[in-house]
Design an enzyme around this catalytic site. Structure first.
Site, PDB file in Angstrom:
ATOM      1  N   HIS A  34       0.855  -1.187   0.000  1.00  0.00           N
ATOM      2  CA  HIS A  34       0.000   0.000   0.000  1.00  0.00           C
ATOM      3  C   HIS A  34       0.890   1.236   0.000  1.00  0.00           C
ATOM      4  CE1 HIS A  34       1.130   0.062   4.196  1.00  0.00           C
ATOM      5  NE2 HIS A  34       0.542  -1.121   4.417  1.00  0.00           N
ATOM      6  N   HIS A  37       4.085   1.271   2.176  1.00  0.00           N
ATOM      7  CA  HIS A  37       5.250   0.595   1.586  1.00  0.00           C
ATOM      8  C   HIS A  37       5.857   1.468   0.482  1.00  0.00           C
ATOM      9  CE1 HIS A  37       2.755  -2.979   2.964  1.00  0.00           C
ATOM     10  NE2 HIS A  37       3.909  -3.228   3.557  1.00  0.00           N
ATOM     11  N   GLN A  61       7.163 -15.460  12.168  1.00  0.00           N
ATOM     12  CA  GLN A  61       6.836 -14.309  13.019  1.00  0.00           C
ATOM     13  C   GLN A  61       5.358 -14.233  13.361  1.00  0.00           C
ATOM     14  OE1 GLN A  61       8.200 -11.533   9.863  1.00  0.00           O
ATOM     15  NE2 GLN A  61       6.520 -10.228  10.546  1.00  0.00           N
ATOM     16  N   GLY A 151       9.551   1.053   8.619  1.00  0.00           N
ATOM     17  CA  GLY A 151       8.462   1.980   8.921  1.00  0.00           C
ATOM     18  C   GLY A 151       8.332   2.241  10.416  1.00  0.00           C
ATOM     19  N   LYS A 153       5.696   2.814  11.811  1.00  0.00           N
ATOM     20  CA  LYS A 153       4.452   2.148  12.213  1.00  0.00           C
ATOM     21  C   LYS A 153       4.733   0.964  13.138  1.00  0.00           C
ATOM     22  CE  LYS A 153       0.382  -0.092  11.051  1.00  0.00           C
ATOM     23  NZ  LYS A 153       0.848  -1.423  10.820  1.00  0.00           N
ATOM     24  N   ASP A 154       5.841   0.236  12.872  1.00  0.00           N
ATOM     25  CA  ASP A 154       6.231  -0.894  13.720  1.00  0.00           C
ATOM     26  C   ASP A 154       7.378  -0.433  14.614  1.00  0.00           C
ATOM     27  OD1 ASP A 154       4.687  -3.390  12.490  1.00  0.00           O
ATOM     28  OD2 ASP A 154       5.279  -2.083  10.859  1.00  0.00           O
ATOM     29  N   GLN A 157       9.452  -2.967  16.532  1.00  0.00           N
ATOM     30  CA  GLN A 157      10.240  -3.751  15.568  1.00  0.00           C
ATOM     31  C   GLN A 157      11.514  -2.999  15.161  1.00  0.00           C
ATOM     32  OE1 GLN A 157       8.439  -6.113  12.286  1.00  0.00           O
ATOM     33  NE2 GLN A 157       9.036  -4.394  11.007  1.00  0.00           N
ATOM     34  N   SER A 189      -2.393  -0.316   6.620  1.00  0.00           N
ATOM     35  CA  SER A 189      -1.910  -1.643   6.980  1.00  0.00           C
ATOM     36  C   SER A 189      -2.478  -2.635   5.974  1.00  0.00           C
ATOM     37  CB  SER A 189      -2.397  -2.011   8.387  1.00  0.00           C
ATOM     38  OG  SER A 189      -2.324  -3.404   8.579  1.00  0.00           O
ATOM     39  N   SER A 190      -1.706  -3.649   5.651  1.00  0.00           N
ATOM     40  CA  SER A 190      -2.196  -4.684   4.730  1.00  0.00           C
ATOM     41  C   SER A 190      -3.461  -5.332   5.290  1.00  0.00           C
ATOM     42  CB  SER A 190      -1.121  -5.755   4.528  1.00  0.00           C
ATOM     43  OG  SER A 190       0.080  -5.147   4.109  1.00  0.00           O
TER      44      SER A 190
END
Ligand code: AMP
Length: 285
Positions: A34, A37, A61, A151, A153-154, A157, A189-190
């Site tokens: 999206h 990305h 994961q 990203g 967003k994470d 991570q 988000s996917s």
């Protein structure tokens, strides 16, 4: 743009670019791409001579089998998006190519992320970050990029992967790209594609609650109170099931205590909405 399905073909082509002195940027993804990305790919194109993206839904994961099995797969659209944004090489491997010795070849030997994985996603998704570290370490070994694009967003991570890169002394720089959002503030988000129209509407309030916490922190409200109010506001909505709202020190990922000196203050949340679990965060300016 060239698409490779095997690490050997990819490495062969990358060796030629490396020999020609080109800098390599890498964007790992799980596909169903999206505009979030796309923003990573654009940052990579702007910052590197060669942009490599991978598309691989990494089973190690996923702590929830149903989530893995229903993860959206859109290969043609993904290739189109990558090409549109200037990606040069795509690595779309099979499971065997990434894990030739099988899935249980273990995580990254000797790595213990300690407090970085004790809370939030680490606490709610057992084994998730071990799987993320395992796959990204493997992908970095294959691609050997100069720069890795991740990203915001994470957020947790990015902290875990930067720690892994430090522990393993990998020669790669990380660049963190801001979160791309829908008009109502919902982070792309996917998994958003699996929401019903009502669930999609309800999901818009996740970012509004994070904004309320950010506003409250800036006006000096007590942190624990703000976390509790955001949790309760989401719990009152029948389509949302929040798991946590946490304000933390971006360096240590430990809960923020009012008045403590921090370089980056962050608020993050995870919320179940219908069939999916969404995460989001905001850095307090
Ligand atoms: P994924 O395909 O979900 O594994 O994500 C691949 C990369 O895209 C990760 O570094 C994510 O943090 C990043 N990403 C996912 N959603 C967004 C977004 N809305 N804005 C910016 N980056 C994102």
């Amino acid at each position: 743009m060239t698409v490779h399905n095997t690490s050997s073909a990819l490495r062969e082509e990358l060796a030629r670019h490396r020999a020609a002195g080109r800098s390599i940027g890498f964007v790992p993804t799980m596909g169903a791409l999206h505009a979030g990305h796309a923003s990573l790919v654009r940052a990579c194109v702007a910052g590197s001579d060669l942009t490599v993206a991978s598309i691989f839904v990494n089973p190690t994961q996923f702590d929830d089998r149903a989530d893995l099995e229903s993860y959206p797969v859109t290969p043609r659209e993904d290739e189109w998006l990558l090409k549109q944004h200037g990606c040069n090489l795509v690595y779309r491997p099979s499971l065997e190519d990434v894990y030739p010795q099988g899935l249980d070849q273990g995580g990254v030997a000797g790595l213990d992320f300690g407090q970085l994985t004790e809370r939030m996603e680490g606490a709610h998704r057992p084994g998730h970050f071990a799987g993320v570290a395992q796959v990204v370490n493997r992908l970095l070994t294959i691609v050997q990029p100069h720069t890795l694009y991740l990203g915001q967003k994470d957020y947790q991570q990015t902290a875990v992967l930067r720690a892994m890169i430090r522990f393993l002394n990998l020669e790669v720089t990380t660049k963190i790209v801001p979160t791309v959002r829908e008009a109502d503030g919902l982070a792309l988000s996917s998994r958003n594609s699996r929401l019903s129209p009502d669930e999609r509407r309800a999901a818009g309030s996740i970012n509004r609650q994070l904004s309320a916490v950010v506003g409250g922190l800036l006006s000096g409200w007590p942190t624990r109170e703000l976390e509790r109010m955001a949790m309760e506001a989401m719990q009152r909505q029948s389509l949302l099931q929040p798991e946590y709202v946490e304000v933390f020190d971006g360096d240590t990922l430990l809960p923020y205590e009012d008045g403590a000196p921090v370089e980056e203050l962050v608020v993050a949340t995870a919320v179940r909405v219908g069939p999916v679990r969404l995460i989001d965060n905001r850095i307090v300016p």
